[in-house]
Design an enzyme around this catalytic site. Structure first.
Site, PDB file in Angstrom:
ATOM      1  N   HIS A  66       1.433  -4.788  -1.626  1.00 23.89           N
ATOM      2  CA  HIS A  66       1.004  -5.357  -0.352  1.00 23.89           C
ATOM      3  C   HIS A  66       1.761  -6.642  -0.013  1.00 23.89           C
ATOM      4  O   HIS A  66       1.770  -7.068   1.141  1.00 23.89           O
ATOM      5  CB  HIS A  66      -0.513  -5.592  -0.335  1.00 23.89           C
ATOM      6  N   ASP A  75      -0.986  -0.629  -6.387  1.00 21.36           N
ATOM      7  CA  ASP A  75      -0.518  -1.814  -5.658  1.00 21.36           C
ATOM      8  C   ASP A  75       0.616  -2.516  -6.400  1.00 21.36           C
ATOM      9  O   ASP A  75       0.648  -3.734  -6.507  1.00 21.36           O
ATOM     10  CB  ASP A  75      -1.671  -2.799  -5.422  1.00 21.36           C
ATOM     11  N   GLY A 105      -1.975 -15.794  -2.420  1.00 20.53           N
ATOM     12  CA  GLY A 105      -0.613 -16.213  -2.725  1.00 20.53           C
ATOM     13  C   GLY A 105      -0.242 -15.956  -4.167  1.00 20.53           C
ATOM     14  O   GLY A 105       0.930 -15.915  -4.516  1.00 20.53           O
ATOM     15  N   ASN A 106      -1.260 -15.770  -5.044  1.00 20.82           N
ATOM     16  CA  ASN A 106      -0.997 -15.414  -6.436  1.00 20.82           C
ATOM     17  C   ASN A 106      -0.625 -13.942  -6.583  1.00 20.82           C
ATOM     18  O   ASN A 106      -0.275 -13.502  -7.678  1.00 20.82           O
ATOM     19  CB  ASN A 106      -2.227 -15.687  -7.318  1.00 20.82           C
ATOM     20  N   SER A 107      -0.716 -13.177  -5.522  1.00 19.75           N
ATOM     21  CA  SER A 107      -0.441 -11.748  -5.585  1.00 19.75           C
ATOM     22  C   SER A 107       0.898 -11.470  -6.251  1.00 19.75           C
ATOM     23  O   SER A 107       1.909 -12.041  -5.872  1.00 19.75           O
ATOM     24  CB  SER A 107      -0.412 -11.144  -4.178  1.00 19.75           C
ATOM     25  N   ILE A 154     -13.836  17.054 -11.421  1.00 17.23           N
ATOM     26  CA  ILE A 154     -14.699  16.625 -12.513  1.00 17.23           C
ATOM     27  C   ILE A 154     -15.740  15.628 -12.040  1.00 17.23           C
ATOM     28  O   ILE A 154     -15.636  15.087 -10.933  1.00 17.23           O
ATOM     29  CB  ILE A 154     -13.871  15.985 -13.652  1.00 17.23           C
ATOM     30  N   GLY A 164      -5.475  19.807 -12.487  1.00 14.46           N
ATOM     31  CA  GLY A 164      -5.961  20.834 -11.574  1.00 14.46           C
ATOM     32  C   GLY A 164      -7.431  21.165 -11.753  1.00 14.46           C
ATOM     33  O   GLY A 164      -7.816  22.343 -11.701  1.00 14.46           O
ATOM     34  N   VAL A 165      -8.268  20.140 -11.968  1.00 14.27           N
ATOM     35  CA  VAL A 165      -9.711  20.355 -12.063  1.00 14.27           C
ATOM     36  C   VAL A 165     -10.436  19.316 -11.222  1.00 14.27           C
ATOM     37  O   VAL A 165      -9.914  18.233 -10.962  1.00 14.27           O
ATOM     38  CB  VAL A 165     -10.213  20.257 -13.525  1.00 14.27           C
TER      39      VAL A 165
END
Length: 510
Positions: A146, A176, A246-248, A307, A304-305
């Site tokens: 982001h 992310d 801002g720490n992202s 659950i 492919g299940v």
């Protein structure tokens, strides 16, 4: 009246929209770990000290900060956005009535504005700030998706003041995470640590660019492990180290100077730090970054299940001693169905390792190699059975794989607004389809075609046309010709996506 504080999930980057010179605060997030490239120069690590050896709080974190901070960077992004050239009034306001009464066009009618304005919108520059860290001496940098999403330009600012343009190598919205690259050599870099070894109560250090104020350090402890917020693959470390907007994309270090998390989000009633921050665990990030570095996109395994969690009531009804495992609710056509997995099975082990719950199974399958057999242990009617499943690729099953594979696909041919290729055993295995399955795999779809309008996407497999099997492009061409000769305007196709079949009628009009 009692005030109720709403819980706001805020990411940690600062965005300053350059409109009228008034900056505004936006998101914040965290950086992710990746394996350092082979290099003559080792990654930055914490200095040796008695506190480090004893895993106790040091007298000062200054030596650790000084040692690893050269690998932490600020990320500046810019993008062009469009703004209306005239004032915006809420529909029904006195001003809107005034504009109409005097014959002036309303500037905010419809998504594009009044046509008498020729939809003119004044371009404006927008900038945003975030954090990141270098993971190799040749310039690979990890940050949050982001932070750079939608950016036209990305500039990396290093601790020594140097600035370099960066290119996006790949992104993953699910976690992310974004991987960037700058042209450089001999950069100081850091390595990833084992996030599974982090214990609640361990000291951690967060570095980044909070609130756009420049480099900053904060310390705290691991407050909790295994937190899940909103994503399918969430595995967050919760910490009380101060994390703000801002720490992202910034790193969360252990006392050995290794990255154990990428600071991604905060939980707050007002958007500021209240001591509840979340860092994506390095063991999740490492897998993502390695795939982005090699392929430019993620390639997750697909079982492919469908659950669900094993609740205490379900465990009691099945006579289970524990509530561990994942209960299978449905098995559409795909890898699991081909291997004999059935609805009602409880998957207790995957690749020889115990499954804690449904989220644990999803995470383990995602990190498993596609196209390879994996042992799956299920509990069925009170008995344990072991099955071998050849995993498919989730992105193809969901139709979200990039067009890079389709561009390089050999033997692909164009028809009905699609690029199709004969389904080979290798592609079938990657899609998680059974052996001997025939058809045509869709590699690319023209966005303006009827196929796109009907929802077809890369990774879909055409198995029938005109209610007859197709095994080649010539078969499909023959069915199209027969339908046209019969005066029909459309052709009925049987499409399989993720093993689930559906019929689609495509226009065959020239």
């Amino acid at each position: 009246m009692r005030n109720r504080l709403s819980r706001i999930l805020a990411t940690a980057s600062v965005a300053a929209l350059c409109l009228g010179g008034m900056p505004s605060l936006a998101q914040d997030s965290a950086a992710t770990p990746q394996a350092a490239a082979n290099s003559a120069d080792p990654p930055l690590t914490a200095p040796d000290s008695p506190a480090r050896r004893q895993q106790v709080m040091p007298d000062s974190f200054a030596d650790l900060v000084e040692q690893v901070s050269p690998a932490v960077v600020n990320i500046n992004t810019t993008s062009v956005i469009e703004q209306p050239t005239s004032p915006m009034f809420p529909e029904g306001s006195p001003f809107s009535d005034l504009f109409r009464d005097f014959g002036f066009p309303m500037p905010n009618q419809g998504p594009g504005g009044d046509p008498r304005f020729n939809n003119r919108r004044q371009p404006q520059r927008a900038s945003a700030l975030g954090s990141g860290f270098v993971i190799s001496e040749d310039g690979y940098i990890v940050t949050n998706n982001h932070v750079i999403d939608g950016a036209d330009e990305i500039e990396i600012e290093f601790r020594d003041g140097a600035r370099r343009k960066a290119e996006v190598v790949g992104t993953d919205k699910q976690t992310d995470i974004a991987l960037l690259k700058v042209n450089a050599t001999d950069l100081p870099y850091v390595s990833f640590g084992d996030s599974d070894a982090a214990r609640v109560g361990d000291w951690v250090l967060a570095l980044g660019n909070p609130l756009g104020q420049g480099f900053s350090a904060s310390t705290g402890i691991v407050s909790a492990r295994g937190r899940a917020l909103t994503g399918t693959y969430d595995d967050f470390i919760q910490t009380d180290a101060s994390i703000n907007r801002g720490n992202s994309g910034g790193p969360l270090f252990n006392m050995d100077g290794q990255v154990v998390g990428v600071n991604t989000a905060i939980l707050s009633p007002n958007g500021g730090s209240i001591g509840i921050g979340f860092s994506m665990a390095s063991n999740v990030v490492t897998t993502v970054v390695d795939q982005l570095r090699e392929f430019g996109e993620t390639r997750r395994g697909w079982l492919g299940v469908k659950i669900q969690r094993v609740t205490p009531e379900i465990a009691e009804s099945l006579g289970l001693d524990t509530e561990s495992g994942a209960m299978v609710t449905d098995v559409p056509d795909g890898p699991a169905a081909d291997a004999g997995v059935q609805a009602g099975d409880v998957i207790t082990k995957f690749d020889g390792k115990d499954i804690a719950d449904d989220r644990d199974l999803v995470a383990r399958v995602a990190q498993a190699p596609i196209g390879e057999k994996v042992s799956v242990t299920v509990l069925r009617n009170g008995k344990t059975e072991q099955l071998d499943v050849t995993l498919g690729r989730r992105e193809i099953a969901e139709g979200t794989a990039s067009d890079s594979e389709s561009d390089a696909a050999p033997g692909a041919e164009e028809t009905l607004g699609m690029s199709v290729q004969v389904l080979t055993p290798e592609i079938a295995a990657e899609l998680g389809m059974g052996e001997g399955q025939q058809g045509l795999v869709i590699r690319e779809v023209d966005p303006a075609s009827d196929a796109a309008g009907k929802g077809l996407s890369p990774g879909d497999v055409i198995t029938e046309a005109g209610q007859q099997p197709v095994a080649s492009v010539d078969d499909l061409s023959a069915r199209i010709a027969e339908a046209r000769e019969a005066g029909r305007k459309s052709l009925l196709l049987l499409i399989r996506r993720g093993g689930e079949p559906r019929f689609v009628a495509l226009s065959i009009e020239p």
